[in-house]
Design an enzyme around this catalytic site. Structure first.
Site, PDB file in Angstrom:
ATOM      1  N   GLY A   2       0.819  -1.211   0.000  1.00 49.48           N
ATOM      2  CA  GLY A   2       0.000   0.000   0.000  1.00 49.48           C
ATOM      3  C   GLY A   2       0.848   1.255   0.000  1.00 49.48           C
ATOM      4  O   GLY A   2       2.054   1.226  -0.222  1.00 49.48           O
ATOM      5  N   ALA A   3       0.220   2.377   0.236  1.00 45.48           N
ATOM      6  CA  ALA A   3       0.917   3.658   0.209  1.00 45.48           C
ATOM      7  C   ALA A   3       0.440   4.518   1.365  1.00 45.48           C
ATOM      8  O   ALA A   3      -0.233   5.513   1.193  1.00 45.48           O
ATOM      9  CB  ALA A   3       0.673   4.367  -1.119  1.00 45.48           C
ATOM     10  N   LYS A   4       0.772   4.086   2.563  1.00 45.43           N
ATOM     11  CA  LYS A   4       0.391   4.845   3.756  1.00 45.43           C
ATOM     12  C   LYS A   4       1.641   5.352   4.457  1.00 45.43           C
ATOM     13  O   LYS A   4       2.696   4.716   4.422  1.00 45.43           O
ATOM     14  CB  LYS A   4      -0.399   3.960   4.735  1.00 45.43           C
ATOM     15  CG  LYS A   4      -1.847   3.736   4.331  1.00 45.43           C
ATOM     16  CD  LYS A   4      -2.688   4.977   4.577  1.00 45.43           C
ATOM     17  CE  LYS A   4      -4.158   4.720   4.289  1.00 45.43           C
ATOM     18  NZ  LYS A   4      -4.959   5.924   4.479  1.00 45.43           N
ATOM     19  N   GLY A   5       1.513   6.472   5.127  1.00 44.85           N
ATOM     20  CA  GLY A   5       2.618   7.000   5.908  1.00 44.85           C
ATOM     21  C   GLY A   5       2.079   7.944   6.957  1.00 44.85           C
ATOM     22  O   GLY A   5       0.897   8.296   6.931  1.00 44.85           O
ATOM     23  N   ASP A  44      -6.848   9.824   7.243  1.00 47.11           N
ATOM     24  CA  ASP A  44      -6.961   8.636   8.074  1.00 47.11           C
ATOM     25  C   ASP A  44      -6.869   9.112   9.515  1.00 47.11           C
ATOM     26  O   ASP A  44      -7.128  10.275   9.802  1.00 47.11           O
ATOM     27  CB  ASP A  44      -5.882   7.604   7.718  1.00 47.11           C
ATOM     28  CG  ASP A  44      -6.346   6.180   8.001  1.00 47.11           C
ATOM     29  OD1 ASP A  44      -6.861   5.933   9.104  1.00 47.11           O
ATOM     30  OD2 ASP A  44      -6.176   5.308   7.131  1.00 47.11           O
TER      31      ASP A  44
END
Length: 314
Positions: A2-5, A44
């Protein structure tokens, strides 16, 4: 994959100026890997439309033009979409309606417990109440409130407007999060943190239907126990997809610079959510597997099909 940070910080402990500075610095650091045709951040935990606005403005200042499609979940005034704030909770309502229809249960009068009273849980509780369900318990990190008849979610939303803890809210008996999860309700909607239903407490769960509003609220050990008990679990990647679906709608509108009415957004969301539920439920029935397994079979199968059609290069 995924592409979360994110940044390890309690945003409630920062002033607005400190939060803006932190956000803009973080946006600058990740500016080389995000874009309307690359990774697109969205809200988020701990973030909101204002933070998305700061990220969009920071990147736009770097590039010398407004890059509206760089993030989603923005305020409507600067390229956000109507319906995005409520989208995840509204998607949970649509899933609950499909579960009730499939299992021949009346949603009107059905009892509901919602863990988590943030953007996802609070909106879901409010919409379920408006649909005629009896929301009997809600909670936040402080604990919750229970009323066997029903809770007035609008009153609780007003009470919590200034971040007042639900553990002190009027309207019912005060309960812990553990007690909420074990209530004998028709629908349990875990919408707080991950890992809330575990091997240690899954045996106490008495809800007939579990609709995952949070990401990963159920551990694999809990999944096995709930399956033995006959609980019907709608997995997160299906149940809470409303937010990312409407984020996609926002991105589409930003690329066109043409924006839809809220009823259009909600109608399109309803169409996508109900079709996805039907596909997953049909796969689960055909293969005699759980809804979680069916959702993974479908999603991985689609990636495989696309990969085969595109081929491997070079």
């Amino acid at each position: 994959g995924g592409a979360k940070g994110g940044v390890i910080v309690d945003p409630k402990s920062l002033s607005e100026g400190e939060l803006e500075n932190l956000t803009r610095r973080y946006a600058t650091e990740i500016s080389i890997v995000i874009g309307p045709n690359e990774d697109i951040p969205a809200p988020d935990m701990g973030t909101d439309p204002q933070i998305m606005a700061w990220i969009m403005d920071t990147i736009s200042m770097h590039r010398g033009y407004t890059e509206a499609g760089i993030v989603t979940g923005k305020p409507v005034a600067i390229g956000g979409t109507l319906g995005r704030l409520e989208a995840t909770g509204r998607g949970l309502l649509y899933i609950a309606q499909q579960v009730a229809r499939q299992h021949n249960v009346a949603l009107e009068g059905a009892t509901v417990a919602v863990q988590g009273f943030g953007n996802v849980g609070a909106v879901a509780a409010q919409l379920l109440m408006q649909a005629g369900a009896k929301v009997v318990a809600v909670s936040d990190s402080s604990g919750g409130v229970y009323n066997g008849n029903w809770l007035n979610i609008d009153t609780l939303l007003h009470y919590q407007k200034d971040r007042a803890p639900l553990a002190t809210a009027p309207g019912g008996d005060h309960i812990s999060n553990a007690e909420l999860l074990a209530l004998p309700v028709d629908f349990l909607v875990p919408s707080a943190m991950e890992g809330q239903l575990t091997g240690g407490n899954a045996g106490d769960i008495r809800a007939r239907f579990i609709i995952e509003g949070a990401n990963g609220p159920t551990t694999p050990e809990a999944d096995a126990i709930l399956a033995e008990k006959g609980a019907y679990v709608v997995p997160d990647i299906l149940a809470n997809a409303g937010g990312v679906i409407v984020s996609y709608f926002e991105w589409v509108q930003d690329l066109q610079f043409y924006f839809w009415e809220e009823n259009e957004v909600n109608e399109k969301l309803h169409k996508v959510m109900t079709r996805a539920y039907a596909d997953v439920a049909a796969t689960a029935e055909q293969r005699k597997i759980s809804m979680r397994e069916a959702a993974m079979v479908l999603s991985v199968g689609r990636v495989v099909e696309a990969t085969k059609l595109r081929g491997i290069y070079p």
